[in-house]
Design a protein around this motif. Sequence first.
Motif, PDB file in Angstrom:
ATOM      1  N   ALA A   1       0.355  -1.253   0.260  1.00 26.51           N
ATOM      2  CA  ALA A   1      -0.159   0.461  -0.116  1.00 26.51           C
ATOM      3  C   ALA A   1       0.530   1.170  -0.256  1.00 26.51           C
ATOM      4  O   ALA A   1       1.683   1.496   0.551  1.00 26.51           O
ATOM      5  CB  ALA A   1      -0.573   0.203   1.455  1.00 26.51           C
ATOM      6  N   PRO A   2       0.299   2.483  -0.555  1.00 25.12           N
ATOM      7  CA  PRO A   2      -0.637   2.350  -1.457  1.00 25.12           C
ATOM      8  C   PRO A   2      -0.912   1.961  -2.882  1.00 25.12           C
ATOM      9  O   PRO A   2      -1.911   1.937  -3.567  1.00 25.12           O
ATOM     10  CB  PRO A   2      -1.227   3.845  -1.271  1.00 25.12           C
ATOM     11  CG  PRO A   2       0.263   4.589  -1.245  1.00 25.12           C
ATOM     12  CD  PRO A   2       1.677   3.665  -0.484  1.00 25.12           C
ATOM     13  N   TRP A   3       0.319   1.575  -3.462  1.00 25.20           N
ATOM     14  CA  TRP A   3       1.070   0.823  -4.964  1.00 25.20           C
ATOM     15  C   TRP A   3       0.394  -0.165  -4.960  1.00 25.20           C
ATOM     16  O   TRP A   3      -0.356  -0.284  -6.300  1.00 25.20           O
ATOM     17  CB  TRP A   3       2.556   1.323  -4.934  1.00 25.20           C
ATOM     18  CG  TRP A   3       2.646   2.918  -5.004  1.00 25.20           C
ATOM     19  CD1 TRP A   3       2.932   4.214  -5.449  1.00 25.20           C
ATOM     20  CD2 TRP A   3       3.842   3.314  -3.613  1.00 25.20           C
ATOM     21  NE1 TRP A   3       3.700   4.881  -5.116  1.00 25.20           N
ATOM     22  CE2 TRP A   3       3.692   4.449  -3.633  1.00 25.20           C
ATOM     23  CE3 TRP A   3       3.628   2.396  -2.584  1.00 25.20           C
ATOM     24  CZ2 TRP A   3       4.569   5.679  -2.758  1.00 25.20           C
ATOM     25  CZ3 TRP A   3       4.448   3.095  -1.725  1.00 25.20           C
ATOM     26  CH2 TRP A   3       4.946   4.693  -1.431  1.00 25.20           C
ATOM     27  N   TRP A   4       0.788  -1.246  -4.371  1.00 26.63           N
ATOM     28  CA  TRP A   4       0.427  -2.980  -4.213  1.00 26.63           C
ATOM     29  C   TRP A   4       0.789  -3.112  -6.192  1.00 26.63           C
ATOM     30  O   TRP A   4       0.442  -3.667  -7.139  1.00 26.63           O
ATOM     31  CB  TRP A   4      -1.143  -2.459  -4.631  1.00 26.63           C
ATOM     32  CG  TRP A   4      -1.464  -2.515  -3.226  1.00 26.63           C
ATOM     33  CD1 TRP A   4      -2.296  -2.339  -2.455  1.00 26.63           C
ATOM     34  CD2 TRP A   4      -1.249  -3.759  -2.656  1.00 26.63           C
ATOM     35  NE1 TRP A   4      -2.892  -2.296  -0.814  1.00 26.63           N
ATOM     36  CE2 TRP A   4      -2.463  -3.107  -1.233  1.00 26.63           C
ATOM     37  CE3 TRP A   4      -0.460  -4.844  -1.838  1.00 26.63           C
ATOM     38  CZ2 TRP A   4      -1.792  -3.969   0.724  1.00 26.63           C
ATOM     39  CZ3 TRP A   4      -0.045  -5.419  -0.572  1.00 26.63           C
ATOM     40  CH2 TRP A   4      -0.501  -5.074   0.380  1.00 26.63           C
ATOM     41  N   LYS A   5       2.485  -3.117  -6.358  1.00 21.18           N
ATOM     42  CA  LYS A   5       2.852  -2.716  -7.146  1.00 21.18           C
ATOM     43  C   LYS A   5       4.209  -4.481  -6.704  1.00 21.18           C
ATOM     44  O   LYS A   5       5.776  -4.333  -6.560  1.00 21.18           O
ATOM     45  CB  LYS A   5       3.597  -1.407  -7.477  1.00 21.18           C
ATOM     46  CG  LYS A   5       2.501  -1.141  -8.612  1.00 21.18           C
ATOM     47  CD  LYS A   5       1.982  -1.180  -9.694  1.00 21.18           C
ATOM     48  CE  LYS A   5       1.141   0.132  -9.937  1.00 21.18           C
ATOM     49  NZ  LYS A   5       0.424  -0.555 -11.203  1.00 21.18           N
ATOM     50  N   PRO A   6       3.503  -5.773  -6.831  1.00 17.23           N
ATOM     51  CA  PRO A   6       5.057  -6.887  -6.675  1.00 17.23           C
ATOM     52  C   PRO A   6       6.021  -6.601  -7.776  1.00 17.23           C
ATOM     53  O   PRO A   6       6.656  -7.071  -6.932  1.00 17.23           O
ATOM     54  CB  PRO A   6       3.924  -7.752  -6.734  1.00 17.23           C
ATOM     55  CG  PRO A   6       2.733  -7.154  -8.021  1.00 17.23           C
ATOM     56  CD  PRO A   6       2.742  -6.034  -7.378  1.00 17.23           C
ATOM     57  N   ASP A   7       5.453  -6.027  -8.304  1.00 17.36           N
ATOM     58  CA  ASP A   7       6.991  -5.813  -9.465  1.00 17.36           C
ATOM     59  C   ASP A   7       7.869  -5.082  -9.226  1.00 17.36           C
ATOM     60  O   ASP A   7       8.711  -4.646 -10.763  1.00 17.36           O
ATOM     61  CB  ASP A   7       6.322  -6.364 -11.489  1.00 17.36           C
ATOM     62  CG  ASP A   7       5.361  -5.393 -11.501  1.00 17.36           C
ATOM     63  OD1 ASP A   7       4.784  -4.536 -10.477  1.00 17.36           O
ATOM     64  OD2 ASP A   7       4.744  -4.646 -12.434  1.00 17.36           O
ATOM     65  N   ALA A   8       7.344  -3.562  -8.851  1.00 20.73           N
ATOM     66  CA  ALA A   8       8.020  -3.013  -8.607  1.00 20.73           C
ATOM     67  C   ALA A   8      10.075  -3.258  -7.922  1.00 20.73           C
ATOM     68  O   ALA A   8       9.865  -4.047  -7.456  1.00 20.73           O
ATOM     69  CB  ALA A   8       7.112  -1.904  -7.634  1.00 20.73           C
ATOM     70  N   GLY A   9      10.939  -2.704  -8.356  1.00 21.09           N
ATOM     71  CA  GLY A   9      11.906  -2.803  -7.834  1.00 21.09           C
ATOM     72  C   GLY A   9      12.260  -0.974  -7.015  1.00 21.09           C
ATOM     73  O   GLY A   9      11.486  -0.376  -7.275  1.00 21.09           O
ATOM     74  N   ALA A  10      13.748  -1.497  -6.958  1.00 17.23           N
ATOM     75  CA  ALA A  10      13.772  -0.718  -5.735  1.00 17.23           C
ATOM     76  C   ALA A  10      15.088   0.057  -6.200  1.00 17.23           C
ATOM     77  O   ALA A  10      15.305  -0.463  -7.619  1.00 17.23           O
ATOM     78  CB  ALA A  10      15.460  -1.089  -4.822  1.00 17.23           C
ATOM     79  N   PHE A  11      15.474   1.644  -5.935  1.00 19.35           N
ATOM     80  CA  PHE A  11      16.213   2.191  -6.804  1.00 19.35           C
ATOM     81  C   PHE A  11      16.547   3.644  -5.930  1.00 19.35           C
ATOM     82  O   PHE A  11      16.387   3.405  -4.783  1.00 19.35           O
ATOM     83  CB  PHE A  11      15.080   2.934  -8.116  1.00 19.35           C
ATOM     84  CG  PHE A  11      14.419   4.159  -7.192  1.00 19.35           C
ATOM     85  CD1 PHE A  11      14.487   5.422  -7.218  1.00 19.35           C
ATOM     86  CD2 PHE A  11      12.687   4.051  -7.098  1.00 19.35           C
ATOM     87  CE1 PHE A  11      13.773   6.240  -6.665  1.00 19.35           C
ATOM     88  CE2 PHE A  11      12.196   4.990  -6.302  1.00 19.35           C
ATOM     89  CZ  PHE A  11      12.363   6.167  -6.188  1.00 19.35           C
TER      90      PHE A  11
END
Length: 471
Positions: free
Chosen positions: A328-338
């Motif tokens: 939350a709040p994005w719920w993006k399981p494929d998001a990576g770190a940056f």
Amino acid sequence: MAILALDQGTSGSKAIVVDEDGIHAVVENPIHPQYLPGGAVEQDPIELYRSVVEAGTEAVAKAGKPIEGVSLANQGETILAWDPETGEPLTQCIVWQDRRSEVVVERLREHAEEIHQRTGLVLDSYFTAPKMVWLRENCTREGVVTTTDTWMLHRLTGEFVTDVSTASRSLLFNVDDVAWDPRLIEIFGLQDERLPRAVACDEIVGMTTVFGGEIPVGGLIVDQQAALFAERCLERGQAKCTYGTGAFILVNMGDSAPRFDNGLTTSVAWQLRGRTTYCSDGQVYTAASAVRWMQEMGIVEGAAEMDQIAAPDPGGVICAPSFAGLAAPWWKPDAGAFIAGMKLATGKPEIVRAVLDGIACQIAELSDLTREELGAPLTRLRVDGGLTKSVTLMQSQADMLQAPIETYPSAHATALGTAACMRLALDPELAVEDGPYEWEAEASYEPRRTAADVTVYRTAWRNAVDATLEI
């Protein structure tokens, strides 16, 4: 009353023996999750179970006290298949971090709103049911599929149970009725599954002889809710955050289960003395695991070095340490770190500071999501977990929240929370308020940065996250 409290976690199992005079023994045994390609995270169930039993047995021997009860806190969403006749595992444990069931989530996306309304959760592979479906489709049709607590309790007592807080993390449990939901079971196609009896957190569920003699077992609760209880967040609006492998901020929501339209989730906090209390639950998937990444990259030698090396400010560097995706709040399981904004002058100190600020920013974002429901921002945050030893992180958290931080004086909040539930199970005369042990903050942190300064930084951080998600 001396209680053996078992805390079975992602990277280890802990056993403490505690009574009204304090903690008399602590034993911790590591376990070793396997991080595999394709988002897979698994644990060896035999290693997991042995780590619990061996830690408990050693703690009882060290304490040298008669044990009046055994309690258990668990990971919440980690599952396995096992044989209910023999108790033998049929698969590896599929850990809460495992993302392979995203294919199930996508297939059921049309049911997301109905699932949300019935459970208070969001449709995501973080929770139990998608993992159950994936396991059935890819591993075995034999035996039963449950969370690890049910399996361990069966081996300890012969009973087939879970507790209502753990069940509420499954996507199969009606959060208002506090019961398994036939419609949800139908949506996930799990009508043929045998589901455990869901019990209150102050219920004695059986007896065990594993730790010597015949001892009652109860006080069952999921790990993060156990910490919420231990830190005496007993009233609506009181909040805690645990900084472990991930970081988890829970806010007591009182007697009703709000439905958030901003990505935040609602779960059962506990059911005690016939009353169900709810909490909002926000997750940061990588906290200590982000520190481990810095170690592996040679940026720091260990967590203890972070305060020594961290820069006073990140020097324009922004980091979202979302190595396992964003909740939350994005719920993006494929998001990576940056890490963004680095210059030739950027060094390890700025990167360390940016990683810690990134953890704090995520917690602050989750805190903000409760404001509309509560009608006000959080007035303070109680915290526990290994990373609370980092002065830099805790000060950053106070700044990002613009609220005081109070650190729990024990490294064993989860175990103490499940022990507190067992106290209530063993003594019906105790009130809920008498369950958790009294405590005073080990350290307190007041905001130092101005609200205007923090707003500028958090806006830049949020914009960087949003821009990265568009890539």
